[in-house]
Design an enzyme around this catalytic site. Sequence first.
Site, mmCIF file in Angstrom:
data_model
loop_
_atom_site.group_PDB
_atom_site.id
_atom_site.type_symbol
_atom_site.label_atom_id
_atom_site.label_comp_id
_atom_site.label_asym_id
_atom_site.label_seq_id
_atom_site.Cartn_x
_atom_site.Cartn_y
_atom_site.Cartn_z
ATOM 1 N N ASP A 52 0.544 -7.451 -16.046
ATOM 2 C CA ASP A 52 1.239 -6.442 -16.856
ATOM 3 C C ASP A 52 2.736 -6.706 -16.862
ATOM 4 O OD1 ASP A 52 1.423 -3.998 -18.369
ATOM 5 O OD2 ASP A 52 2.169 -2.994 -16.567
ATOM 6 N N HIS B 144 3.705 -4.900 -20.311
ATOM 7 C CA HIS B 144 4.293 -3.912 -19.382
ATOM 8 C C HIS B 144 3.962 -2.478 -19.823
ATOM 9 C CE1 HIS B 144 7.729 -3.221 -16.283
ATOM 10 N NE2 HIS B 144 6.865 -2.210 -16.271
ATOM 11 N N GLU C 188 10.742 -10.668 -18.995
ATOM 12 C CA GLU C 188 10.175 -9.866 -20.097
ATOM 13 C C GLU C 188 11.184 -9.714 -21.222
ATOM 14 O OE1 GLU C 188 8.777 -6.255 -18.266
ATOM 15 O OE2 GLU C 188 7.523 -7.386 -16.880
ATOM 16 N N ARG D 156 6.215 -6.191 -10.388
ATOM 17 C CA ARG D 156 7.291 -6.832 -11.141
ATOM 18 C C ARG D 156 6.997 -8.327 -11.182
ATOM 19 N NH1 ARG D 156 8.331 -2.527 -12.793
ATOM 20 N NH2 ARG D 156 10.259 -1.325 -12.581
ATOM 21 N N ARG E 16 4.998 -4.405 4.669
ATOM 22 C CA ARG E 16 5.964 -4.772 5.697
ATOM 23 C C ARG E 16 5.581 -4.111 7.023
ATOM 24 N NH1 ARG E 16 11.162 -2.741 4.301
ATOM 25 N NH2 ARG E 16 10.049 -1.800 2.570
ATOM 26 N N LEU F 163 0.854 -1.203 0.000
ATOM 27 C CA LEU F 163 0.000 0.000 0.000
ATOM 28 C C LEU F 163 0.884 1.244 0.000
ATOM 29 C CD1 LEU F 163 -3.134 0.560 0.147
ATOM 30 C CD2 LEU F 163 -2.760 1.081 2.563
ATOM 31 N N GLY F 164 1.652 1.398 -1.072
ATOM 32 C CA GLY F 164 2.467 2.599 -1.246
ATOM 33 C C GLY F 164 1.691 3.600 -2.083
ATOM 34 N N ARG F 165 2.435 4.378 -2.862
ATOM 35 C CA ARG F 165 1.776 5.419 -3.664
ATOM 36 C C ARG F 165 0.835 4.802 -4.689
ATOM 37 N NH1 ARG F 165 7.526 7.229 -3.347
ATOM 38 N NH2 ARG F 165 7.579 9.418 -2.722
ATOM 39 N N ILE F 166 1.312 3.770 -5.396
ATOM 40 C CA ILE F 166 0.487 3.156 -6.447
ATOM 41 C C ILE F 166 -0.636 2.320 -5.813
ATOM 42 C CG2 ILE F 166 0.510 1.458 -8.338
ATOM 43 C CD1 ILE F 166 3.380 2.522 -8.998
HETATM 44 C C1 8YV Z 1 8.352 1.685 -17.156
HETATM 45 C C2 8YV Z 1 8.046 0.918 -14.714
HETATM 46 O O1 8YV Z 1 8.045 0.567 -17.944
HETATM 47 O O2 8YV Z 1 8.341 2.952 -13.556
HETATM 48 C C3 8YV Z 1 8.548 1.753 -13.586
HETATM 49 O O3 8YV Z 1 9.160 1.197 -12.665
HETATM 50 O O4 8YV Z 1 8.031 -0.257 -14.634
HETATM 51 C C4 8YV Z 1 7.487 1.538 -15.928
HETATM 52 O O5 8YV Z 1 6.824 2.692 -15.638
HETATM 53 C C5 8YV Z 1 9.830 1.711 -17.079
HETATM 54 O O6 8YV Z 1 10.292 2.627 -16.190
HETATM 55 C C6 8YV Z 1 10.441 1.967 -18.478
HETATM 56 O O7 8YV Z 1 10.816 3.244 -18.704
#
Ligand code: 8YV
Length: 321
Positions: free
Chosen positions: A260, A283, A265, A236, A179, A156-159
């Site tokens: 995503d 992604h 990848e 990730r 955590r 539960l951070g910014r995103i």
């Molecule tokens: C981008 C990301 O794909 O910000 C991140 O950590 O995974 C994505 O926003 C990446 O930074 C490529 O520029």
Amino acid sequence: MTVRKTNAVLRVGAFEPTFADELAKRYEIPILPDGPQRTPFLAEHASDVRVVVTSGHPGVDADTIAALPNLEAIVNNGAGVDAIDLDAAKRRGIGVSNTPDVLSDTVADTAVGLLLMTARRFGAADRYVRAGRWARDGPFPYATDVSGMQVGILGLGRIGSAIATRLLGFDCAIAYHNRHRVEGSRYRYAESPVQLARSVDALVVATTGEHRARKLVDRAVLEALGPEGYLINVARGSVVDQEALVELLVGGGLAGAGLDVFADEPHVPAELLNLDNVVLFPHIGSATGRTRTAMALLAIRNLDSYLATKELVTPVLRPRS
Ligand code: 8YV
């Protein structure tokens, strides 16, 4: 805009187009070559380099850091700095910056889109129409509501917070695991990822990709989510045990997944390509014109600022002065 030519800055790795364009408007800098040209390049230029600019994959590993004796800062275009060896940077007092906040809303939109597409089977429904099956086979089978769902947010951070706020609009009951418990949070806290997964209909992964988060969503967490549960990942691929995920999806151990990000990848496990209950994105979490421009400009502000004042605007690690 004048273009500043300097060997004090080095570009490492592939850049997404907006960052490459915005940087080229302002700086003419060398690119670290791959393969056999790397060694002669480093022999000639390594000692000039004070700042590395990078953009995620393949990142800046300990060998690259070791090859640059005068490196002071690494500027990353992206929020996640997991492709940078932070321990090696820390040992040398090298500062590292990222691009937080400016991408949170767009990545949260992606997570909600994946949840809707997966649970309501919107992608499969679209394919159904395109394949002429509506006329041939009749109505599309019922799906699962997102409105009123119990959703667990891992990280539960910014995103993660931006995802939760959006889902409140869908009357979802939100729980989370971090955590550390977030002081004053209105959401229910679960003591572990397994407990979180067990208590929700969908688990949304929004952690960082740091080493300690590796396979945080392991087989036990996925099994706790269960055959009625959905997994959404915008963090990730390394955070999820991908092998266990594929196995459970193929065997009906999970209701579906919206992904995503992947472990390796741009390679996606072949088994997933044939599953109708899985939504696969390349992604694109932050990939809108506005957000990619905001990220690029924030990365460049970090570079400008470091070269002018030796301070990073949005540091993950502060440089040793
Ligand atoms: C981008 C990301 O794909 O910000 C991140 O950590 O995974 C994505 O926003 C990446 O930074 C490529 O520029």
